[in-house]
Design an enzyme around this catalytic site. Structure first.
Site, PDB file in Angstrom:
ATOM      1  N   GLU A   1     -94.588  35.604 -54.651  1.00  0.00           N
ATOM      2  CA  GLU A   1     -93.722  35.950 -55.779  1.00  0.00           C
ATOM      3  C   GLU A   1     -93.443  34.770 -56.698  1.00  0.00           C
ATOM      4  OE1 GLU A   1     -89.075  37.111 -55.968  1.00  0.00           O
ATOM      5  OE2 GLU A   1     -90.355  38.347 -54.701  1.00  0.00           O
TER       6      GLU A   1
ATOM      7  N   HIS B   1     -91.901  52.111 -47.320  1.00  0.00           N
ATOM      8  CA  HIS B   1     -91.198  52.444 -48.552  1.00  0.00           C
ATOM      9  C   HIS B   1     -91.360  53.909 -48.941  1.00  0.00           C
ATOM     10  CE1 HIS B   1     -91.566  48.061 -48.737  1.00  0.00           C
ATOM     11  NE2 HIS B   1     -90.444  48.098 -49.390  1.00  0.00           N
TER      12      HIS B   1
END
Length: 756
Positions: free
Chosen positions: A608, A696
């Site tokens: 990230e 998810h």
């Protein structure tokens, strides 16, 4: 095309979930069947109008100053549906693409540039029909207009949309090969917006500030030229406001100077200018109306308005026309400091969240004589922060100075450690989970009651211990090999540690959207970091006492703690990373002393923070890898160190992941169906746990589906190096689906193992 002036002050975007997370609650109520589609749409409609009213009250009073950057789940998915890059007509179609259902797997999800926001990755088939659905945007314009607001429609631009998409299974063309088809759909949407009376539209092209694997800087600039020559040539369109947030554009900036869209936004935040010192001067070559992104939209420090006003006036003297904006969308910061009642008094004035940043944008567009109060507030924040004794810790500084410079490395080497760790007695294809188990309503209620003083420490700890015992018993029933304690005591994998480490402050209501309805409260690093006491050992010790199986100690790694916090802007991030590294090393030592012999150091955010430009990446990866190694530097050879990475372009950082020198590395792989494993070669020595189901999504994968993924993984990873686990932690899932999924995961492992 009818022209109208661009507003003097604007923002790139604003938090979508609501100051009280209204959108989150509406989404989850709809998904759970507690409300119908009409009720959901009504709640979302009210939230949008409340947002427009708030932004007007904060000073964005000109027409088109307020962006309608609306999305129920994700702005990339919303744009993809609007231009027909993916097919979907209904609300349920949209959520099936994002979350999947019992019959359909969701689209892949990954990080949006170098942020902690996740976007849904469109899959583009060779025969995808880019059919425009302009009504998705027009209804936003019309509802705002009916309420007295002239808002600016927002779309992710065509180059960025396709550059961030992937080929559908069986496709032979790159998504960027479909650019001309996509542009036609954009032209149709713009024509309909023009017909409805819209004078400005925002097209976001952050791909121009990044070096991407699918196209280099020159190629992206060429795609931009082709796309916008066609878009800008049309007469039946609104004026185009093209934005380039998250960094500095290079070849793309030259193309924009040539194309001359009516307005261009540039990111001129302190961080961007530090990486590209000549950017401010290059921006002066633009011939469009320039919108200067001077207010940092990614961090929470109050702006030094006098310094930024100097930059503004420098640009003003060189450009034909100029406005002020945020560097990026404010979706990356909380709503308002005013909601925080428990921040330390000496630091509260240092911060600026979304609402405060809107005020800073307006003040900066006016100048100190027109907005004296705003400049006075800014001056006070800058002065008191510089004078604070909270920032520096001499003991921490002295400890860091004793560390070896440059590379640090755990001894002995992996091969010797791997041999020593055979005494752990783990089976072939060992099963485990990533760490967290569902946080039940009862646990959340107990935490809230404890926070309010309505539940004693003893009663709260008893409730948590009951949950840990239940989690351990569940894993034993399911047949998992390496257990976890489930982390019921943790409100968040970063905030939990921030609350126990010196150098951080945390918020009560500083929620930031991560994806869909998922929000986090990033802590704020205000000074040097140290560990005053052990943080996890008692919970790990208790869990281990309940089972003969190995129970993992669970730590969040230094890079992830920084990535999911708001960091200092007065020191380089590597300074805070080293401080976290040694603080967590103390925790590893204490876990070993309590008898924990498997310790997971999570680094899901390693990718990230990777800089968007290639030349900046090595320096980052060097300090990021170093900080992780510091955590495990003194671990015993028999202590098995795990790490975890998720929702990243694994191939881009394969050398750095190998360089972490973990004994076991678990990675997200289910949505991409093990594509990430293609990047693993003989130089990657760690054992691997590629996720075989996506946590998810609410769906429960079948035994056959998971067995297929295990077999796919075995094509790339030898059986003696392969672990079996989910993609990520289970905190957001319910127990019914968790138990069913984990049962199927163990059965799938057994089926594959029996066939070997």
């Amino acid at each position: 095309m009818t022209t109208t002036n661009f507003p003097k002050a604007t923002i790139e975007g604003y938090p979508r979930v609501g100051a009280n997370r209204e959108l989150k609650r509406a989404l989850e109520s709809y998904w759970a069947g507690r409300i119908d589609a009409e009720t959901f749409e009504s709640a979302a409609h009210s939230l949008r109008l409340d947002t427009y009213n708030r932004l007007r009250d904060l000073g964005l009073t000109e027409d088109y100053a307020i962006p309608a950057d609306v999305a129920y789940y994700d702005q990339v998915l919303e744009t993809a549906l609007t231009v027909g890059a993916v097919a979907g007509e209904t609300l349920d179609d949209e959520f099936t693409l994002a979350r999947g259902n019992k019959d359909t797997a969701p689209l892949e999800m990954t990080k949006w540039f170098d942020t902690n926001y996740h976007y849904i990755v469109p899959e583009i088939a060779d025969d995808q029909d880019f059919k425009a659905h302009p009504q998705r945007v027009i209804k936003l314009v019309e509802e705002a207009r009916a309420a007295g607001h002239t808002v600016r429609p927002y779309l992710v631009g065509p180059v960025t949309l396709l550059a961030l998409s992937k080929q559908a299974e069986g496709a032979t063309k790159s998504p960027l090969d479909r650019l001309d088809d996509a542009v036609k759909a954009y032209q149709e949407v713009l024509a309909e917006l023009n017909k409805s009376g819209v004078k400005w539209v925002q097209l976001a092209e952050p791909a121009l500030v990044a070096d991407l694997t699918v196209a280099n800087d020159e190629e992206l600039a060429a795609h931009t030229k082709r796309a916008y020559e066609a878009i800008l040539a049309a007469d039946n369109r609104p004026q185009v406001y093209l934005t380039t947030p998250y960094g500095s554009a290079r070849k793309g900036l030259e193309v924009l100077a040539e194309l001359k869209p009516e307005a261009v936004q540039v990111d001129l935040s302190v961080g961007t200018l530090a990486l590209d010192e000549g950017y401010l001067e290059r921006v002066k070559n633009l011939k469009s109306h320039v919108v200067a992104g001077l207010i940092d939209g990614r961090n929470v420090w109050a702006a030094n308005l006098r310094d930024l006003r100097s930059k503004y006036e420098d640009l003003e003297g060189s450009l034909d026309s100029l406005s002020v904006s945020t560097s990026v969308s404010l979706q990356h910061v909380p709503h308002t400091v005013e909601a925080e009642t428990k921040l330390p008094a000496d630091v509260a004035t240092w911060f600026s969240f979304a609402n405060e940043k809107v005020k800073e944008v307006v003040a900066l567009s006016q100048g100190p004589l027109e907005a004296p109060e705003a400049y006075s507030i800014s001056d006070r924040a800058v002065r008191t922060r510089a004078e604070s004794e909270r920032i520096h810790n001499a003991a921490v500084k002295a400890r860091i100075e004793k560390l070896p410079a440059g590379e640090v490395k755990r001894e002995p080497a992996f091969a010797e450690r791997n041999e020593a760790q055979k005494e752990l007695g783990l089976p072939q294809l060992p099963t485990t989970t990533i760490g967290s188990f569902p946080q039940t309503k009862e646990i959340r209620q107990a935490r809230a009651a404890h926070r309010k003083g309505e539940l004693s420490d003893a009663d709260y700890n008893a409730a948590l211990k009951d949950e840990v015992k239940s989690v351990i018993e569940l894993q034993e029933r399911l047949g998992l090999d390496v257990l976890v304690h489930g982390e019921p005591e943790r409100n968040d994998m970063v905030q939990y540690f921030a609350e126990l480490l010196d150098g951080f402050v945390t918020t009560e209501n500083g929620w930031v959207q991560s994806y869909g309805s998922r929000c986090t409260r990033p802590p704020i690093v205000v000074g040097d970091i140290s560990r005053p006491a052990a943080m996890t050992t008692e919970w790990s010790k208790y869990a281990q006492s309940l089972s003969e199986h190995h129970v993992k100690g669970m730590l969040t790694g230094p890079v992830t703690i920084l990535a999911w916090s708001f960091v200092r802007d007065d020191v380089h991030q590597s300074v805070s990373a080293d401080q976290l590294g040694v603080a967590l090393a103390d925790e590893v030592h204490d876990l070993e002393e309590t008898g924990i012999d498997i310790i997971q150091i999570d680094e899901p955010a390693l990718r990230e923070l990777l800089p968007l430009r290639e030349e900046d990446r090595k320096a980052y990866l060097d300090w990021a890898v170093r900080s992780f190694r510091l955590v495990a530097l003194e671990a015993k050879p028999t202590t098995q160190i795990h790490t975890h990475l998720c929702y990243s372009e694994f191939g881009q950082i394969i050398d750095a992941v190998a360089g972490l020198d973990a004994d076991v590395t678990s990675i997200e792989a289910a949505r991409s169906r093990m594509e990430l494993l293609e990047d693993i070669d003989e130089t990657f020595h760690s054992e691997i746990g590629p996720g075989i189901y996506d946590i998810h999504s609410p769906r429960v994968p079948s035994v056959a589906e998971m067995a297929e993924l295990i077999r796919a993984a075995l094509k790339h990873v030898p059986v003696e190096r392969l672990w079996v686990n989910p993609d990520c932690g289970l905190k957001t899932r319910g127990y019914e689906e968790t138990e069913a999924s984990l049962r199927n995961m163990v059965l799938a492992r057994d089926e594959v193992r029996d066939s070997l």
